[in-house]
Write a protein that holds these residues in place. Sequence first.
Motif, PDB file in Angstrom:
ATOM      1  N   ILE A 145      -6.263 -11.566  14.704  1.00 22.66           N
ATOM      2  CA  ILE A 145      -5.480 -12.104  13.588  1.00 22.66           C
ATOM      3  C   ILE A 145      -5.233 -11.032  12.534  1.00 22.66           C
ATOM      4  O   ILE A 145      -4.107 -10.889  12.021  1.00 22.66           O
ATOM      5  CB  ILE A 145      -6.197 -13.313  12.962  1.00 22.66           C
ATOM      6  CG1 ILE A 145      -6.303 -14.465  13.968  1.00 22.66           C
ATOM      7  CG2 ILE A 145      -5.470 -13.778  11.702  1.00 22.66           C
ATOM      8  CD1 ILE A 145      -4.974 -15.013  14.416  1.00 22.66           C
TER       9      ILE A 145
ATOM     10  N   TYR B 172      -1.510  -9.598  11.358  1.00 20.31           N
ATOM     11  CA  TYR B 172      -0.960  -9.679  10.000  1.00 20.31           C
ATOM     12  C   TYR B 172      -0.725  -8.298   9.397  1.00 20.31           C
ATOM     13  O   TYR B 172       0.169  -8.137   8.556  1.00 20.31           O
ATOM     14  CB  TYR B 172      -1.856 -10.527   9.106  1.00 20.31           C
ATOM     15  CG  TYR B 172      -1.580 -12.000   9.246  1.00 20.31           C
ATOM     16  CD1 TYR B 172      -0.403 -12.553   8.758  1.00 20.31           C
ATOM     17  CD2 TYR B 172      -2.485 -12.843   9.900  1.00 20.31           C
ATOM     18  CE1 TYR B 172      -0.133 -13.902   8.903  1.00 20.31           C
ATOM     19  CE2 TYR B 172      -2.211 -14.188  10.052  1.00 20.31           C
ATOM     20  CZ  TYR B 172      -1.044 -14.713   9.545  1.00 20.31           C
ATOM     21  OH  TYR B 172      -0.764 -16.053   9.699  1.00 20.31           O
TER      22      TYR B 172
ATOM     23  N   ILE C  65       2.571  -7.504  10.616  1.00 24.07           N
ATOM     24  CA  ILE C  65       3.586  -8.257   9.878  1.00 24.07           C
ATOM     25  C   ILE C  65       3.903  -7.583   8.551  1.00 24.07           C
ATOM     26  O   ILE C  65       5.073  -7.505   8.138  1.00 24.07           O
ATOM     27  CB  ILE C  65       3.111  -9.706   9.655  1.00 24.07           C
ATOM     28  CG1 ILE C  65       3.152 -10.482  10.971  1.00 24.07           C
ATOM     29  CG2 ILE C  65       3.964 -10.415   8.596  1.00 24.07           C
ATOM     30  CD1 ILE C  65       2.581 -11.876  10.884  1.00 24.07           C
ATOM     31  N   VAL C  66       2.880  -7.107   7.866  1.00 24.17           N
ATOM     32  CA  VAL C  66       3.093  -6.428   6.577  1.00 24.17           C
ATOM     33  C   VAL C  66       3.992  -5.207   6.756  1.00 24.17           C
ATOM     34  O   VAL C  66       4.935  -4.986   5.984  1.00 24.17           O
ATOM     35  CB  VAL C  66       1.741  -6.029   5.956  1.00 24.17           C
ATOM     36  CG1 VAL C  66       1.959  -5.129   4.732  1.00 24.17           C
ATOM     37  CG2 VAL C  66       0.945  -7.266   5.551  1.00 24.17           C
TER      38      VAL C  66
ATOM     39  N   THR D 265       7.546  -6.319   7.635  1.00 22.02           N
ATOM     40  CA  THR D 265       8.224  -6.923   6.490  1.00 22.02           C
ATOM     41  C   THR D 265       8.904  -5.865   5.630  1.00 22.02           C
ATOM     42  O   THR D 265      10.002  -6.075   5.105  1.00 22.02           O
ATOM     43  CB  THR D 265       7.230  -7.728   5.634  1.00 22.02           C
ATOM     44  OG1 THR D 265       6.644  -8.758   6.438  1.00 22.02           O
ATOM     45  CG2 THR D 265       7.917  -8.360   4.436  1.00 22.02           C
TER      46      THR D 265
ATOM     47  N   TYR E  41       9.022 -15.960   8.028  1.00 22.43           N
ATOM     48  CA  TYR E  41       7.784 -16.590   7.570  1.00 22.43           C
ATOM     49  C   TYR E  41       7.835 -18.107   7.731  1.00 22.43           C
ATOM     50  O   TYR E  41       6.820 -18.736   8.070  1.00 22.43           O
ATOM     51  CB  TYR E  41       7.509 -16.214   6.117  1.00 22.43           C
ATOM     52  CG  TYR E  41       6.865 -14.852   5.968  1.00 22.43           C
ATOM     53  CD1 TYR E  41       5.489 -14.731   5.857  1.00 22.43           C
ATOM     54  CD2 TYR E  41       7.624 -13.692   5.968  1.00 22.43           C
ATOM     55  CE1 TYR E  41       4.885 -13.490   5.732  1.00 22.43           C
ATOM     56  CE2 TYR E  41       7.038 -12.440   5.848  1.00 22.43           C
ATOM     57  CZ  TYR E  41       5.661 -12.339   5.736  1.00 22.43           C
ATOM     58  OH  TYR E  41       5.071 -11.108   5.628  1.00 22.43           O
TER      59      TYR E  41
ATOM     60  N   LEU F  85       1.401 -16.973  14.011  1.00 25.88           N
ATOM     61  CA  LEU F  85       1.481 -15.536  13.738  1.00 25.88           C
ATOM     62  C   LEU F  85       2.623 -14.858  14.484  1.00 25.88           C
ATOM     63  O   LEU F  85       3.442 -14.147  13.875  1.00 25.88           O
ATOM     64  CB  LEU F  85       0.140 -14.890  14.121  1.00 25.88           C
ATOM     65  CG  LEU F  85       0.046 -13.370  14.066  1.00 25.88           C
ATOM     66  CD1 LEU F  85       0.155 -12.888  12.630  1.00 25.88           C
ATOM     67  CD2 LEU F  85      -1.276 -12.900  14.673  1.00 25.88           C
TER      68      LEU F  85
END
Length: 244
Positions: A164, A168, A171-172, A175, A187, A231
């Motif tokens: 997880i 993430y 993802i950061v 983004t 999101y 996710l």
Amino acid sequence: MTKQLLDFLRPVINSTKDLLPIILVIGFFQFVVLQQPIPNVEKLLVGTGLVILGLALFIKGLEIGLFPVGESMAYAFARKGSLVWLLIFAFCLGFGTTIAEPALIAVAKEAAIVAAEGGMIENTLQSQQSYSNGLRWTVALSVGFAIVVGVIRIIKGWPIQYLIVCGYLGIVVMTMLAPEEIVGIAYDSGGVTTSTITVPLVTALGIGLAASIKGRNPMIDGFGLIAFASLTPIIFVLAYGMIV
């Protein structure tokens, strides 16, 4: 007859209790803050009753059908000992439940309309339909992939927190690289996948699989598939926005 009636009334009463806080909040702000009568009271009461009945029937249906089916199929695949078929089933389950998710259909349709109005795509019905379908397929593929990863995690016994955290972190980074117009949709896509159809079947799959594998704890290993299902759509939709 009495037992059957009680079995039916129990989920109705529980659904009423679940909706009671929402009813109290609406009533408080309507009568105390706004100090206005509720318009169309009859329709509101009928609608509330239908919502309570629908929730009760939905929960009862989960208990009778979806949860036992998901758990029994996971157990059967584990006993069969075929990892390939188990992973194929996991992917198809994630993909199939997500592509039919009403919340995803609504969000994808609205996203297509906004994209057309904002000039991101041509303002035609065909372009909107293509954009909406592309978004739905992207999210569905991502959930299928997520369930496969989750099943492998249960089989191997990998700690969920590391997967997880890495997800993430990705993802950061994505983004910051993705177009601004797609970030909010990405999101939101992570949230709409965990709704009425996907959650019951995926949860049943995880619990059934963990219960059927020696050395796995359903409480520790059986849960977590929904986290992957929330996710991976963000990652896939961000990538979809960067490519398209």
